[in-house]
Design an enzyme around this catalytic site. Structure first.
Site, PDB file in Angstrom:
ATOM      1  CD  GLU A 265       3.305 -24.738  11.945  1.00 24.13           C
ATOM      2  OE1 GLU A 265       2.256 -24.308  12.453  1.00 24.13           O
ATOM      3  OE2 GLU A 265       4.229 -25.214  12.618  1.00 24.13           O
TER       4      GLU A 265
ATOM      5  CE  LYS B  41      -5.325 -18.422  10.682  1.00 22.06           C
ATOM      6  NZ  LYS B  41      -6.633 -18.990  10.950  1.00 22.06           N
TER       7      LYS B  41
ATOM      8  NE  ARG C  37      -3.930 -21.838  20.048  1.00 17.49           N
ATOM      9  CZ  ARG C  37      -3.140 -20.819  19.761  1.00 17.49           C
ATOM     10  NH1 ARG C  37      -3.617 -19.774  19.120  1.00 17.49           N
ATOM     11  NH2 ARG C  37      -1.881 -20.823  20.111  1.00 17.49           N
TER      12      ARG C  37
ATOM     13  CD  GLU D 215      -7.361 -24.567  14.570  1.00 22.18           C
ATOM     14  OE1 GLU D 215      -6.629 -24.270  15.537  1.00 22.18           O
ATOM     15  OE2 GLU D 215      -8.263 -23.826  14.149  1.00 22.18           O
TER      16      GLU D 215
ATOM     17  CG  PHE E 218      -0.438 -25.518  15.862  1.00 24.98           C
ATOM     18  CD1 PHE E 218       0.015 -24.606  16.793  1.00 24.98           C
ATOM     19  CD2 PHE E 218      -1.796 -25.711  15.715  1.00 24.98           C
ATOM     20  CE1 PHE E 218      -0.875 -23.890  17.571  1.00 24.98           C
ATOM     21  CE2 PHE E 218      -2.703 -25.001  16.496  1.00 24.98           C
ATOM     22  CZ  PHE E 218      -2.245 -24.092  17.428  1.00 24.98           C
TER      23      PHE E 218
ATOM     24  NE  ARG F  28      -3.839 -10.356  18.387  1.00 25.65           N
ATOM     25  CZ  ARG F  28      -4.595 -11.370  17.969  1.00 25.65           C
ATOM     26  NH1 ARG F  28      -4.240 -12.043  16.899  1.00 25.65           N
ATOM     27  NH2 ARG F  28      -5.683 -11.695  18.608  1.00 25.65           N
TER      28      ARG F  28
ATOM     29  CE  LYS G  53      -4.673 -13.357  12.171  1.00 22.23           C
ATOM     30  NZ  LYS G  53      -5.489 -13.607  13.353  1.00 22.23           N
TER      31      LYS G  53
END
Ligand code: ATP
Length: 583
Positions: free
Chosen positions: A250, A252, A257, A302, A342, A417, A423
């Site tokens: 996707e 970024k 956010r 976002e 997203f 995470r 990313k």
């Protein structure tokens, strides 16, 4: 519960340097705390009154006000309070010393309770308006008058926002598990509940009152933020594909956010750090109301700054105009945001976080009304690193930071995470300080206020070797209304029904022009891009060069013939020279 129990625990926690000991003191404290009070004890231990997301008034009492209260309670003149503060450098310690010099406690003095301290602090936080300062002084002095010196120290630190015992969320969860389930192993169960509600107090109350089963039953609730899922990072497209196999890449986006909770007409927006952003973003609230179809939903997006005239993405810095307490409506008009969705976590009573990414993405596409202001973030599904790189370059050139590549099978793991989201960002950036002169080769019809004019232009650099103009960017920013009227006049006579034979372009604008008019632009940098032929293959196979965040400076270079425009070669040199490693 006596406040002295809390103060004693604070003394011990402050004195230790070992996390394990800190945790043991917390366990001791929690065991002594009545279950009904445990949430308040935890908030106070972290120097606050509520979980952050509620956006309740903060204590933040000014030093001056606190000093007046200390003076009143201790019977010492304000000057002595000031001097003691200066000497000790800590207003809490100053209060402790001055109150220990009191000759006697007031006649009605009675032990302070946690309940009373909390209720009074809450009142202090909520007192506003004229006369509120005097009232706060009185309330605080009342507490201090009944406090022991050590208690006074902590009360002062709490009200001035300087408690800082350094008790982290995870330490509290460890201690809760130990205190109420007998084993720290159970922390992950408490942590899961915390990730779903972002409120340590609520988790603590549940486990203290009803045990582990109650915590296991924690569910997502509208209005309570879910802790964000986060991404790991890998340096190259190959490594990402090796790790994930076929995955969804996707854009970024470089914005803010937002986790949006919709319950009928009621919209609440939380930030990445779970602060309440609802009031600051009335435009986002309205978009959420009109573009999220289900009655109830939690989605993540976002929010990005866009040019209100062209819809082009603007650099992240433009969003900073929105971080304000006053003039919110005006800022929302001047710097509106577009929402790039997203993820979806909840729909009409159904928690969908456990469903695989690919299913959530499908659902997201079904529930969002897409238009120029709200979009589901563009993506591709691929297992080819080359294709990923190409998509990456396109994204960067359009103003994105890079890509977010996601495991097709992964659930939404609140607060985690891990490598289900990876990313891909750039290692280098080519900084551009010079202006560039480019030739207008095409135009795009304007919309909204720009209807009937050209809203953006396709620009090219000159390649003297082949005597052609090669497309390198599309620009829609920096034009005034007068500029656009002028361009219409200048360009309409140059309109042609097809691409000019001396023009090379991989994309088709709405209208082609004879290359003649040269304009000056600035840009954030030159980037690689598969969509523009200028500089194709010079730096990397399959990629040309493009401008990122280009902007018209206001100068039409009538003094330059199109052959005097910046050349392809110059752009390549500029790109090479200005490469700068991003830390
Ligand atoms: P982090 O937020 O991971 O702690 P960070 O502040 O360094 O770290 P970034 O490296 O910018 O953040 O990357 C994560 C952020 O990227 C997310 O929090 C989110 O705001 C943003 N983001 C942009 N596009 C997407 C997307 N398609 N999917 C998920 N997050 C995205």
């Amino acid at each position: 519960m006596e406040f002295s129990v809390l103060a004693e625990a604070f003394e011990k926690i402050e004195a230790t340097t070992k996390r394990l000991e800190m945790m043991e003191y917390l366990v001791e404290l929690f065991k002594k705390t009545p279950p009904d009070l445990i949430d308040k004890v935890i908030y106070l231990t972290q120097g606050k009154l509520y979980p952050d997301y509620l956006g309740m008034p903060e204590l933040g009492v000014a030093d001056k006000l606190a000093m007046r209260a200390i003076s009143l309670a201790s019977g010492k003149p304000l000057s002595e309070v000031e001097e003691t503060y200066k000497e000790l450098g800590d207003l809490g310690k100053a209060a402790e010393r001055l109150l220990s010099k009191r000759t006697q406690l007031t006649f009605f003095s009675q032990p302070l309770t946690v309940e009373r301290v909390y209720a009074t602090l809450d009142k202090i936080a909520r007192t506003t308006g004229p006369g509120s300062i005097d009232q706060k002084v009185k309330l605080l002095a009342g507490l201090l008058a009944d406090a022991s010196p050590s208690e006074a120290k902590y009360i002062i630190r709490i009200v001035t926002g300087r408690l800082r015992l350094g008790v982290a969320d995870m330490t509290v969860l460890d201690a809760l598990a130990e205190a109420f389930t007998g084993s720290r192993e159970n922390r992950h169960i408490l942590e899961r509940a915390y990730n779903l509600c972002s409120d340590l107090g609520a988790v603590a109350k549940a486990v203290a009152k009803e045990g582990l089963e109650a915590v296991k039953g924690f569910k997502i609730e509208l209005g309570r933020p879910i802790r964000c899922m986060l991404a790991e990072r890998l340096p190259t497209a190959e490594e990402i594909i090796r790790k994930l196999g076929k995955a969804s890449a996707e854009w970024k986006m470089d914005g803010l956010r937002m986790q949006i909770h919709k319950d009928g007409d009621k919209i609440i927006i939380f930030s990445r750090r779970l602060e309440n952003l609802t009031e600051q973003f009335p435009d986002a609230v309205e978009l959420a109301r009109t573009h999220i179809k289900p009655k109830q939903a939690i989605v993540e997006c976002e929010a990005c700054a866009v040019d209100p005239d062209t819809g082009d993405l603007l650099p992240f810095q433009e969003l900073m105009h929105r971080r304000r307490k006053y003039g919110i409506e005006k800022a929302a008009k001047e710097y509106p945001v577009a929402l790039y969705m997203f993820d979806v976590l909840y729909v009409d009573g159904r928690d969908v976080t456990t469903e695989p990414y690919i299913e959530r993405r499908k659902l997201l596409e079904q529930i969002i009304v897409q238009d120029e202001w709200v979009k589901v973030i563009p993506n591709i599904i691929t297992d080819d690193p080359r294709e990923l790189e190409k998509f990456f370059e396109e994204a960067v050139q359009l103003g994105c930071e890079g890509l977010m590549v996601k495991d097709l099978k992964a659930p939404y793991r609140a607060g985690a995470r891990e490598f289900s989201w990876i990313k891909l960002k750039r290692e280098y950036q080519a900084e551009l300080t010079d202006t560039i002169d480019l030739v207008i080769i095409g135009g795009y019809h304007g919309r909204g206020r720009r209807a009937g004019k050209y809203g953006a232009f396709l620009l090219a650099a000159y390649d003297p070797e082949n005597d052609v103009f090669k497309a390198t960017t599309k620009v829609g920013t920096g034009f005034t209304d007068e500029d656009l009227d002028r361009f219409k006049e200048l360009l309409d006579p140059l309109k042609i029904p097809h691409r000019h034979p001396r023009v090379v372009s991989l994309t088709d604008p709405d209208v082609w022009f004879v290359p003649k008019i040269v304009i000056e632009v600035v840009a954030a940098e030159i980037t690689l891009s598969p969509t523009y032929p200028c500089g194709m293959n010079a730096i990397r196979e399959g990629s040309g060069l493009a401008l990122r965040f280009p902007k018209f400076t206001g100068r039409i270079r009538f003094d330059k013939a199109p052959e005097d425009a910046t050349t392809e070669k110059e752009l390549i040199e500029m790109y090479k020279k200005q490469l700068k490693k991003i830390s």
